[in-house]
Design an enzyme around this catalytic site. Structure first.
Site, PDB file in Angstrom:
ATOM      1  CG  ASP A 116     -12.111   5.367  12.470  1.00 37.42           C
ATOM      2  OD1 ASP A 116     -12.304   4.669  13.487  1.00 37.42           O
ATOM      3  OD2 ASP A 116     -12.315   4.972  11.321  1.00 37.42           O
ATOM      4  NE  ARG A 128      -4.045  -1.791   2.371  1.00 36.46           N
ATOM      5  CZ  ARG A 128      -5.096  -1.723   3.164  1.00 36.46           C
ATOM      6  NH1 ARG A 128      -5.216  -0.697   4.014  1.00 36.46           N
ATOM      7  NH2 ARG A 128      -6.030  -2.651   3.152  1.00 36.46           N
ATOM      8  CG  ASP A 131      -2.326   1.521   4.991  1.00 30.92           C
ATOM      9  OD1 ASP A 131      -3.528   1.260   4.782  1.00 30.92           O
ATOM     10  OD2 ASP A 131      -1.558   0.727   5.573  1.00 30.92           O
ATOM     11  CG  ASP A 132      -7.397   1.969   2.844  1.00 32.71           C
ATOM     12  OD1 ASP A 132      -7.372   2.988   3.559  1.00 32.71           O
ATOM     13  OD2 ASP A 132      -8.168   1.012   3.058  1.00 32.71           O
TER      14      ASP A 132
HETATM   15  N1  UDP Z   1      -4.165  -1.864   9.930  1.00 31.70           N
HETATM   16  C1  UDP Z   1      -3.306  -2.242  10.947  1.00 31.70           C
HETATM   17  N2  UDP Z   1      -3.172  -3.581  11.237  1.00 31.70           N
HETATM   18  C2  UDP Z   1      -3.858  -4.538  10.555  1.00 31.70           C
HETATM   19  C3  UDP Z   1      -4.735  -4.145   9.527  1.00 31.70           C
HETATM   20  C4  UDP Z   1      -4.870  -2.797   9.247  1.00 31.70           C
HETATM   21  O1  UDP Z   1      -2.663  -1.401  11.568  1.00 31.70           O
HETATM   22  O2  UDP Z   1      -3.710  -5.744  10.876  1.00 31.70           O
HETATM   23  C5  UDP Z   1      -4.307  -0.441   9.600  1.00 31.70           C
HETATM   24  C6  UDP Z   1      -4.053  -0.192   8.129  1.00 31.70           C
HETATM   25  O3  UDP Z   1      -2.708   0.132   7.892  1.00 31.70           O
HETATM   26  C7  UDP Z   1      -4.996   0.947   7.801  1.00 31.70           C
HETATM   27  C8  UDP Z   1      -6.128   0.799   8.815  1.00 31.70           C
HETATM   28  O4  UDP Z   1      -5.625  -0.034   9.859  1.00 31.70           O
HETATM   29  O5  UDP Z   1      -4.371   2.210   7.953  1.00 31.70           O
HETATM   30  C9  UDP Z   1      -7.382   0.202   8.215  1.00 31.70           C
HETATM   31  O6  UDP Z   1      -7.072  -1.057   7.667  1.00 31.70           O
HETATM   32  P1  UDP Z   1      -7.795  -1.685   6.411  1.00 31.70           P
HETATM   33  O7  UDP Z   1      -7.904  -0.652   5.340  1.00 31.70           O
HETATM   34  O8  UDP Z   1      -7.060  -2.941   6.048  1.00 31.70           O
HETATM   35  O9  UDP Z   1      -9.220  -2.136   6.960  1.00 31.70           O
HETATM   36  P2  UDP Z   1     -10.598  -1.336   7.104  1.00 31.70           P
HETATM   37  O10 UDP Z   1     -10.651  -0.881   8.533  1.00 31.70           O
HETATM   38  O11 UDP Z   1     -10.589  -0.209   6.139  1.00 31.70           O
HETATM   39  O12 UDP Z   1     -11.630  -2.360   6.792  1.00 31.70           O
HETATM   40 MN    MN Z   2      -9.414   0.567   4.627  1.00 30.32          MN
END
Ligand code: UDP
Ligand code: MN
Length: 275
Positions: free
Chosen positions: A178, A29, A106-107
């Site tokens: 968040d 990423r 980071d996405d």
């Molecule tokens: N993240 C983390 N550890 C993990 C998975 C995700 O620190 O095992 C962080 C990742 O770098 C990102 C955020 O948490 O900044 C959200 O992760 P992701 O986009 O994979 O999942 P979402 O919460 O959007 O479903």
């Molecule tokens: Mn995400």
């Protein structure tokens, strides 16, 4: 927004812009962000992650803006809150240097010129909580959820969240980072969210963004929509044929295509094309 007398005098260098990551995402990423928008944010970008990665760290001010938080690497609330606490404490230690605090996952792709233009509309001497809610209904604290957004706060009044206080609040409401910011801003500080339509989390369907409006957006993201146990649909911009594009096979997030659409003559876009 209230007219800002100092409008026009804000630059990206006035923003503390922290990307939250984890070592598993460095190659998959962060690399993409480094090839696209991060260089446009100059020396404002910090990466808060877990683990050491000297070759990645070299891209963030020779390591000065690379932070191994020593937090756990998981997606659990506790580990995400730990990263937010480190991020916040770092910001507080540099508060003289910055006007805004911004946290992003980071996405996310950020259109830096649009981002700065948007911030110029707000008086940084007042308290603001700016972003986009992922849910469109009123939530109770228990279900308070502002997933994956982009958060900005002018935090003059937040020194009370030093020394682990953020983590405690997060734990108290049983929610991730968040959400904890949302709780702190809305409920504890009484600063409501200013919702920006041009910011987009991947909980929104990206394909609904009109290609004619790409240049207006401040942030976009990408991910997956789980339609059922067996059906997973990619959530990404739906690029029209008229727009020059990289094939999905090399640009599954559409971030390269989006970046080159916005900044076709940039060095970064040329490098992507030459890959
Ligand atoms: N993240 C983390 N550890 C993990 C998975 C995700 O620190 O095992 C962080 C990742 O770098 C990102 C955020 O948490 O900044 C959200 O992760 P992701 O986009 O994979 O999942 P979402 O919460 O959007 O479903
Ligand atoms: Mn995400």
């Amino acid at each position: 927004a209230a007219p800002n007398l100092a409008a026009g005098s804000l630059y990206i260098e006035d923003v503390f812009l922290a990307i939250k990551s984890t070592h598993n995402n460095h190659w998959s990423r962060i690399q993409l962000l480094l090839e696209t928008w991060v260089p446009m944010a100059k020396t404002s970008v910090y990466i808060l992650t877990d683990g050491d990665d000297p070759s990645l760290a070299a891209n963030f001010g020779n390591g000065s803006r690379y932070v191994n938080t020593k937090c756990g690497a998981s997606h659990k609330d506790k580990d995400l809150m730990c990263k937010l606490q480190v991020m916040y404490d770092l910001y507080m230690s540099k508060i003289e240097q910055y006007k805004w605090f911004c946290s992003v996952d980071d996405d996310t792709y950020i259109n830096i010129p649009n981002f700065v233009k948007m911030l110029r509309e707000y008086d940084h001497d007042k308290d603001w909580y700016i972003g986009k809610p992922s849910l469109n209904h009123i939530y109770s604290v228990k279900e308070y959820q502002l997933c994956d957004l982009f958060l900005l706060v002018s935090l003059k009044h937040m020194s009370c969240f030093r020394n682990g206080e953020f983590i405690k609040r997060g734990e108290a409401i049983n929610n991730p980072d968040d959400t904890a910011i949302g709780y702190v801003c809305n409920y504890l500080l009484g600063v409501p969210l200013t919702s920006i339509p041009e910011m987009h989390s991947h909980l929104e369907p990206m394909w609904q963004i009109d290609p004619l409006d790409y240049h207006k957006q401040i942030s976009i993201s990408w991910g997956e929509v789980v339609a059922s146990k067996v059906i997973v649909i990619p959530n990404r911009l739906s690029i029209r044929d008229e727009i020059p594009q990289f094939p999905v096979s090399v640009d599954p997030t559409r971030a390269y295509t989006f970046h080159c659409h916005l900044f076709p003559k940039s060095d970064s876009c040329r490098k992507i094309q030459d890959k």
